[in-house]
Enzyme design. Sequence first.
Site, mmCIF file in Angstrom:
data_model
loop_
_atom_site.group_PDB
_atom_site.id
_atom_site.type_symbol
_atom_site.label_atom_id
_atom_site.label_comp_id
_atom_site.label_asym_id
_atom_site.label_seq_id
_atom_site.Cartn_x
_atom_site.Cartn_y
_atom_site.Cartn_z
ATOM 1 N N CYS A 1 -0.784 -7.902 -1.161
ATOM 2 C CA CYS A 1 -0.757 -6.756 -0.239
ATOM 3 C C CYS A 1 0.399 -6.827 0.748
ATOM 4 C CB CYS A 1 -2.039 -6.699 0.581
ATOM 5 S SG CYS A 1 -3.556 -6.690 -0.345
ATOM 6 N N ASP B 1 0.823 -1.215 0.000
ATOM 7 C CA ASP B 1 0.000 0.000 0.000
ATOM 8 C C ASP B 1 0.853 1.260 0.000
ATOM 9 O OD1 ASP B 1 -1.879 -1.928 0.390
ATOM 10 O OD2 ASP B 1 -2.649 -1.163 2.289
ATOM 11 N N ASP C 1 -5.579 -4.600 -6.363
ATOM 12 C CA ASP C 1 -5.080 -5.975 -6.452
ATOM 13 C C ASP C 1 -6.018 -7.057 -5.927
ATOM 14 O OD1 ASP C 1 -4.565 -4.959 -3.935
ATOM 15 O OD2 ASP C 1 -2.454 -5.543 -3.884
#
Length: 381
Positions: free
Chosen positions: A363, A120, A259
């Site tokens: 992530c 992120d 994603d």
Amino acid sequence: MDASETPTGTAAETPTRVESWTEWDPLRHVIVGRADDGHIPPPEPALDAKVPEDSDMRGQWGRRPQETIDRANALLDGFADLLRKRGVRVDRPVPVDFSQAVTTPDFHTPSQFGCMPPRDVLLTVGREILEATMSYRCRWFEYLCYRPLMQRYWEEDPGFRHEAAPKPRLTDADYHPDYLSDTIGEAKRLEWAAARHFVTTEEEPLFDAADVLRFGRDLVVQHGFTTNRKGIEWLRRHFPDHRVHAVNFPGDPYPIHIDATFSPMRPGLILNNPQRRLPDEQRKLFERNGWEIVDAAPPAHQTPPPLCYSSVWLSMNVLVLDPKTVCVEESEVYQADQLDRLGFEVVPVALRDAYAFGGGLHCCTADVRREGELQDYFPAG
Ligand code: GLY
């Protein structure tokens, strides 16, 4: 435990060279997040807009229970070991005290979030790692967890460019007040998403790194809750040798991070969430360059795990190790089967009990080094 923790496995001595141009070239060096001190952040405009109206997280905040932190860390450590055994160098962030408030001249929020999802925050484009602006107040200082690593890479790799996008002010002017209700309803949210009316305004450039996908010379960026038009324009000006394409997915009522929606697997192949299809006009770039966009397999679960921000579509939040090998969460049997049929070696990884800390396999990682050079995958423009 710190960033200089000695890795186990054969990849320990992989020298530092920051370079990654795509989501699929062979992975050699990666950052894997940690669940330490993970917090459910206090209410704030961007977060309130994202937490589903029927979620068990509404109204709750504070440090997550220690047993869930320990379990998530065991899974993240296991994933890091698996990658090391496959020859990938793995580094880990250094958590800060996330119980600390964030206070700037413009806002105050009583606690922070965590450092499970480096994807992120950090965007690796070629020889550069760019710290995103971020769009949540609770995540304003998250880059600090990665600074020991950035400093080390900067000292060890003379070609590494460490960049940080302008820190945003995140005043109330950054958020549309009509998103602050918890009774908007899904139909209205979908109408707003289709009209590209998101919680973030155009007050200043905002982007999270997980809204960006790298296709060599082309960057594909999701316009949604966490990235606004000015953020996309900022990326365009910052990467003048790249073509930057804005995309949006009207079927997603809570559009943050690309994603679990659109996942390139190898040159010519993308998985797209069938509930969040790319609009026809935006498909043309891929179609005229011979890329196939296929519907991702359905998730294996009907609901996310407890206290999780993400949707069940973390099923498609996979980590590509190279164009023939992909890590898939071990319970996501339909996604694994689809990728197997598409010709991949599927590596199962247990991670579901860590999802609540910030997402899935894509992530919880950020590329430092993938083999391969800059290429044009869209020569027809
Ligand atoms: N955008 C993250 C999710 O689908 O949960």
